[in-house]
Design a protein around this motif. Structure first.
Motif, mmCIF file in Angstrom:
data_model
loop_
_atom_site.group_PDB
_atom_site.id
_atom_site.type_symbol
_atom_site.label_atom_id
_atom_site.label_comp_id
_atom_site.label_asym_id
_atom_site.label_seq_id
_atom_site.Cartn_x
_atom_site.Cartn_y
_atom_site.Cartn_z
ATOM 1 N N MET A 161 -42.100 -35.375 3.500
ATOM 2 C CA MET A 161 -42.024 -33.940 3.753
ATOM 3 C C MET A 161 -42.254 -33.184 2.451
ATOM 4 N N ALA A 162 -43.255 -32.311 2.438
ATOM 5 C CA ALA A 162 -43.548 -31.498 1.259
ATOM 6 C C ALA A 162 -43.186 -30.047 1.565
ATOM 7 N N LEU A 163 -42.160 -29.555 0.911
ATOM 8 C CA LEU A 163 -41.632 -28.234 1.215
ATOM 9 C C LEU A 163 -41.882 -27.268 0.066
ATOM 10 N N VAL A 164 -42.363 -26.088 0.403
ATOM 11 C CA VAL A 164 -42.601 -25.032 -0.573
ATOM 12 C C VAL A 164 -41.770 -23.823 -0.167
ATOM 13 N N ILE A 165 -40.992 -23.298 -1.103
ATOM 14 C CA ILE A 165 -40.227 -22.072 -0.875
ATOM 15 C C ILE A 165 -40.910 -20.948 -1.629
ATOM 16 N N TYR A 166 -41.302 -19.909 -0.927
ATOM 17 C CA TYR A 166 -41.888 -18.730 -1.539
ATOM 18 C C TYR A 166 -40.788 -17.698 -1.759
ATOM 19 N N GLY A 167 -40.676 -17.206 -2.993
ATOM 20 C CA GLY A 167 -39.670 -16.198 -3.269
ATOM 21 C C GLY A 167 -39.420 -16.044 -4.751
ATOM 22 N N MET A 168 -38.367 -15.307 -5.087
ATOM 23 C CA MET A 168 -37.990 -15.074 -6.482
ATOM 24 C C MET A 168 -36.568 -15.563 -6.697
ATOM 25 N N GLY A 169 -36.317 -16.215 -7.828
ATOM 26 C CA GLY A 169 -35.028 -16.821 -8.113
ATOM 27 C C GLY A 169 -33.822 -15.921 -7.927
ATOM 28 N N ARG A 199 -42.711 -23.208 3.668
ATOM 29 C CA ARG A 199 -43.901 -23.874 4.213
ATOM 30 C C ARG A 199 -43.674 -25.376 4.166
ATOM 31 N N ASP A 200 -43.827 -26.019 5.304
ATOM 32 C CA ASP A 200 -43.765 -27.475 5.392
ATOM 33 C C ASP A 200 -45.198 -27.976 5.475
ATOM 34 N N THR A 201 -45.720 -28.421 4.349
ATOM 35 C CA THR A 201 -47.141 -28.770 4.281
ATOM 36 C C THR A 201 -47.488 -30.036 5.052
ATOM 37 N N ASP A 202 -46.481 -30.762 5.504
ATOM 38 C CA ASP A 202 -46.750 -31.957 6.302
ATOM 39 C C ASP A 202 -47.006 -31.624 7.763
ATOM 40 N N ARG A 203 -46.806 -30.376 8.115
ATOM 41 C CA ARG A 203 -47.029 -29.948 9.492
ATOM 42 C C ARG A 203 -48.336 -29.172 9.581
ATOM 43 N N PRO A 204 -49.001 -29.214 10.745
ATOM 44 C CA PRO A 204 -50.225 -28.423 10.907
ATOM 45 C C PRO A 204 -49.895 -26.937 10.944
ATOM 46 N N GLU A 205 -50.822 -26.113 10.512
ATOM 47 C CA GLU A 205 -50.589 -24.670 10.549
ATOM 48 C C GLU A 205 -50.564 -24.186 12.002
ATOM 49 N N PRO A 206 -49.753 -23.160 12.298
ATOM 50 C CA PRO A 206 -48.873 -22.428 11.387
ATOM 51 C C PRO A 206 -47.656 -23.274 11.015
ATOM 52 N N ASN A 207 -47.403 -23.370 9.723
ATOM 53 C CA ASN A 207 -46.349 -24.262 9.229
ATOM 54 C C ASN A 207 -45.358 -23.539 8.328
#
Length: 222
Positions: free
Chosen positions: A1-9, A55-63
């Motif tokens: 599972m490759a997870l990306v969190i978009y945001g500010m600390g 974003r879970d990059t291991d899933r197809p879009e929309p992810n």
């Protein structure tokens, strides 16, 4: 599972998700996104133009999943242990209520009334409005402190005397209060003050607090 969190600390909601992931031992990448204003590509995955988005990059879009509560619920599903939600249905409901209280009432009062006028203003190179922060602390924060002090009672945690999403949601808001230079008075709210200190001493919180404190220190030194 490759997870990306978009945001500010410094966002309490981004921090909420990051703490939950650390507590669960879930790896992720943080990609900084400035929402002042939000870029067009971000608006497409966050209709309310708010952070965080996962974003879970291991899933197809929309992810992608926007909203910290939705992201934490997803994390609980894909990584059930350690659980951050009480097993008992009633207590689970109470944890969800405390999470909502933190995400709305606490976030609104602390974010708009204390953090933005002081810490965020400094971070953005604007004049600090200490008067607004002091007024908020005197007039609006005592009700929040009283509520949480009563909820704690003689327990170490807010719900079912076990660490949960309720504690993460509340403690992350207190980080922003701390960044602005405020905290509950230990003489008036001893249980709450001790609780906040315990939560912020957890490795999942402490690493992020230290990371953010360095950012604010750099701003003050500039």
């Amino acid at each position: 599972m490759a997870l990306v969190i978009y945001g500010m600390g410094p966002s309490p909601f981004v921090r909420k998700v990051r703490v939950a992931f650390v507590e669960k031992g879930m790896d992720y990448t943080l990609e900084n996104v400035n929402i002042f204003p939000a870029p067009d590509w971000f608006k497409e995955i966050s209709p309310l133009k708010r952070i965080p988005v996962l974003r879970d990059t291991d899933r197809p879009e929309p992810n992608t999943i926007p909203d910290s509560s939705a992201i934490c619920a997803y994390a609980e599903q894909v990584q059930p242990t350690p659980s951050l939600y009480p097993a008992d249905g009633f207590e689970r409901g109470r944890a969800a209520w405390i999470e909502e209280y933190a995400d709305t009432e606490m976030a609104g009062v602390i974010g708009l009334g204390v953090f933005r006028p002081v810490a965020l203003a400094a971070l953005m190179g604007k004049d600090i409005d200490a008067a607004t922060a002091e007024k908020t602390m005197a007039e609006r924060m005592p009700a929040i402190f009283n509520f949480l002090e009563a909820e704690l009672g003689d327990d170490d945690f807010l719900v079912a005397n076990s660490f949960s999403i309720a504690d993460i949601s509340v403690a992350t808001q207190f980080v922003n209060l701390q960044h602005a230079g405020f905290k509950p008075d230990a003489a008036q709210w001893p249980k709450l003050a001790a609780y906040v200190a315990r939560m912020h001493d957890r490795p999942s919180f402490k690493a992020l607090i230290d990371e953010e404190a360095a950012l604010f220190a750099k701003t003050r030194a500039a």
